[in-house]
Every structure is written in structure tokens, then in C-alpha cells.
Design an enzyme around this catalytic site. Structure first.
Site, PDB file in Angstrom:
ATOM      1  N   CYS A   1      -0.452   4.150   2.173  1.00 53.74           N
ATOM      2  CA  CYS A   1      -0.239   3.934   3.616  1.00 53.74           C
ATOM      3  C   CYS A   1       1.231   4.171   3.999  1.00 53.74           C
ATOM      4  O   CYS A   1       1.510   4.759   5.034  1.00 53.74           O
ATOM      5  CB  CYS A   1      -0.573   2.493   4.022  1.00 53.74           C
ATOM      6  N   ASP A   2       2.152   3.674   3.190  1.00 51.52           N
ATOM      7  CA  ASP A   2       3.544   3.579   3.644  1.00 51.52           C
ATOM      8  C   ASP A   2       4.562   4.433   2.882  1.00 51.52           C
ATOM      9  O   ASP A   2       5.710   4.553   3.325  1.00 51.52           O
ATOM     10  CB  ASP A   2       3.999   2.102   3.569  1.00 51.52           C
TER      11      ASP A   2
ATOM     12  N   CYS B   1       0.831  -1.202   0.000  1.00 53.31           N
ATOM     13  CA  CYS B   1       0.000   0.000   0.000  1.00 53.31           C
ATOM     14  C   CYS B   1       0.872   1.260   0.000  1.00 53.31           C
ATOM     15  O   CYS B   1       1.417   1.645   1.040  1.00 53.31           O
ATOM     16  CB  CYS B   1      -0.924  -0.016   1.223  1.00 53.31           C
TER      17      CYS B   1
END
Ligand code: NAP
Length: 317
Positions: A139-140, A136
Site C-alpha cells: 500500500c505505502d 502494508c
């Protein structure tokens, strides 16, 4: 005879969307049971750090999952460790048949079964998941500012997300097993014009290597020459496909071409009384924030159905 458990609302899958729906339905004094085959929290429970959930500048995924679970339980959500094998309708009931043999029946059902990324299945992938291996970018990605990173895959997701990651990284290498991208031409053009993107063609990842705490490099193999090489990276984002978990749902429930459930703006699927939230649903982004939003809507819509069924029953008396 199979044991039957009756309740108001059944939630299939205990990810953030399901837990949020469970919190709202329990808070509305509805007898609500969440059926989850492993531990509650879904993918967030196995995510490292989360820094884009409002109100929490930094929190570990596992801790956030625990907070969601405790919060929902505080309002009375019951969580049962059950694997749902089959979902079907029986009159006004929406039914979940479980591997344990138990049958749960509710007047409304909310599906929050999420999806699973396709894994590379190479050494180091599991070990460094959340410590440099990610599925992701949204997300990261921000954890890898000014670092060199790799993206595996050649489809729309890999190429688009690689472009997104160049906002943070100093260089992003797309590693693809062929010499032509599968991504749409317009996405390809954008990628080829992006100076921060590099391409490693005809190559697959043989192993993800690290120093015990984080990813340091990849071992790559050129599938045409069989030569192996090393690529120093701080992270690798794997985008080789994602599959929504819908195998337990009726075949005639409407899905889009990617297999995601199609819902209306009440989060209701094509089957009345069955709602869906989170990653299993067709949508633009798959984040915890919109999963909980979906869960809220699904729970309120389920409540309206329960009230409608109660009104109908009262008129019959
Ligand atoms: P995808 O289109 O199936 O692409 C998967 C990519 O991963 C392919 O390039 C494939 O290589 C590669 N791959 C598969 N297994 C692999 C393995 N074991 N090792 C290395 N590489 C492997 O999946 P996606 O990119 O996730 O997209 C899924 C769907 O969502 C598609 O319909 C896509 O159009 C859609 N989507 C659309 C957008 C958009 O329109 N903006 C954005 C994201 C996703 P090969 O090419 O050699 O098969």
C-alpha cells in the site's frame, strides 16, 4: 427476551469487502444488514493516501471508505453499529448475537471482519500511523522513493516485504530483536544477497520520532548491551505478526495454520451459508482490490443460496 431482527443477508464487518458485498446484495433487492462495531471502512478508513485503487490515482483512505459506504447505502444497505459476539446456525438461519443483546438472523451471512496487525505499542506509533508508520508495504512503499526506511520483525513477512521495499527506497534496514531471522532460509538468502538491505540485530524500537507531521527517526535499544541509538528514517513498516479477527466464529469453522478462514472459490467457508471475504480469508495478498472482488463473489454466492432456499420452500407448498 432478546430482540430478534430477521433479514436476507447479514454482513459481519464493514470493511471494503463487506461494503461491496452489501452493495451487491442490496442492489439485488435483498434485505441486507451490515453489523460493524466502529465505523464502516475497516483498515482503509485509517489509511493515509491510496494510489492503487483503480480509477482513483490519489485518494485518502477515509474518503474512499466514505464512498464505499455511501454507494452501498444508496442501494439500501443498512449499517448497524453492533459488536458481534457469537455466530451460529439455527436451521437455515445464520445468526449473529451482538453485545447489545440483539440477535440478527439471515438466510446467508458474509464475514468481512478483517484482521489486525500486531502493534509495537511504542511512543509515536499511533501518532505517525499513516504518516510514516505503516503495516502494508504494497500500500505505502511507493510513497518512499529514494528514502531510507526501516522494517521491524524477522519473520517471513518482514523479510519479504523489506525486499519488496528496496524497489523504492535507497536503503531498507531490518530491525530484529534477535541475531537470527525467523524467516525461511530461501527468503533469508534473498535478503542477505540484496545490497540495499541492512540489518540491525538484537534491537528493538523504543520510540518513533517525528517533526509533528511525519516520521524522522527511530530510537533503538540494543537488548544485549542496553545501549540506545538513533536511526534516521522516513518510514517504518511494522511486520511483527497479523491476526485475523475470527474469535466470534464457530470453533469448527475451518482455518489455516495462520488462523485465516479457508473458503472455496464461491468464498463459502466450511459452514454452509457463511461466506468470507477480504483479509480474514486465506489468500496471497491482502489488498482493497481483492477484498472487493471477494465481496462480489460472496454476495453472488449468497444470492444463489437464497434462491435455492426459496425454491425448496416453494416445492414444500
Ligand atoms: P511471524 O512469523 O510470527 O514473525 C513475527 C516476527 O516479529 C518474528 O521475527 C518475531 O521475533 C518478531 N516480533 C514479534 N513480536 C515482536 C515485538 N513485540 N517486537 C519486535 N519484534 C517482534 O509473523 P509473520 O512474518 O507475519 O508471518 C506470519 C505467518 O505467515 C507465518 O506462518 C509465515 O510463515 C507466513 N508468511 C509466509 C510468507 C511466505 O511463505 N512467503 C510470507 C509472509 C508470511 P522472533 O523471531 O524473535 O520471535
Amino acid at each position: 427476551m432478546a430482540e430478534e431482527i430477521l433479514c436476507d443477508v447479514i454482513i459481519v464487518g464493514g470493511g471494503p469487502g463487506g461494503l461491496c458485498a452489501g452493495m451487491y446484495s442490496s442492489r439485488a433487492n435483498r434485505d441486507t444488514i451490515c453489523l460493524e462495531k466502529y465505523m464502516p471502512g475497516g483498515q482503509i478508513a485509517i489509511t493515509g493516501e491510496v494510489e492503487d485503487y483503480p480509477g482513483f490515482e490519489h485518494i485518502q483512505g477515509a474518503e474512499l471508505a466514505m464512498k464505499f459506504t455511501d454507494h452501498a447505502k444508496k442501494f439500501g444497505l443498512k449499517i448497524e453499529m453492533e459488536e458481534v459476539e457469537k455466530v451460529y446456525c439455527e436451521g437455515d438461519y445464520r445468526v449473529a448475537k451482538c453485545a447489545s443483546g440483539k440477535i440478527y438472523k439471515g438466510k446467508a451471512m458474509i464475514v468481512s471482519t478483517g484482521g489486525s496487525p500486531t502493534y509495537l505499542k511504542v511512543p509515536g506509533e499511533k501518532e505517525y500511523s499513516g504518516r510514516g508508520v505503516s503495516y502494508c508495504a504494497i500500500c505505502d512503499g511507493a510513497f518512499f522513493k529514494e528514502k531510507v526506511i526501516a522494517v521491524v520483525g524477522g519473520g517471513d513477512a518482514a523479510v519479504e516485504e523489506a525486499g519488496y521495499l528496496t524497489k523504492f527506497a535507497s536503503k531498507v534496514y531490518i530491525i530484529h530483536r534477535r541475531d537470527k531471522l525467523r524467516a525461511q532460509k530461501i527468503i533469508q538468502k534473498r535478503a542477505f544477497d540484496n545490497k540495499k538491505l541492512g540489518f540491525v540485530w538484537d534491537s528493538v524500537v523504543e520510540s518513533i520520532n517525528g517533526d509533528g507531521t511525519r516520521v524522522t527517526d527511530l530510537t533503538l535499544k540494543n537488548v544485549k548491551t542496553n545501549e540506545t541509538s538513533k536511526l534516521d528514517v522516513s518510514a517504518v513498516f511494522v511486520y511483527i505478526g497479523f491476526k485475523p479477527n475470527t474469535s466470534m466464529l464457530p470453533d469448527d469453522m475451518k482455518r489455516d495454520e495462520g488462523g485465516y478462514l479457508v473458503t472455496n472459490f464461491h468464498m463459502e467457508t466450511s459452514i454452509e451459508g457463511i461466506y468470507a471475504c477480504g483479509d480474514v480469508r486465506e489468500q496471497l495478498v491482502r489488498q482493497v482490490t481483492n477484498a472487493v472482488g471477494d465481496g462480489t463473489t460472496a454476495s453472488v454466492a449468497a444470492e444463489k443460496r437464497l434462491e435455492m432456499l426459496e425454491d425448496k420452500a416453494a416445492q414444500r407448498i
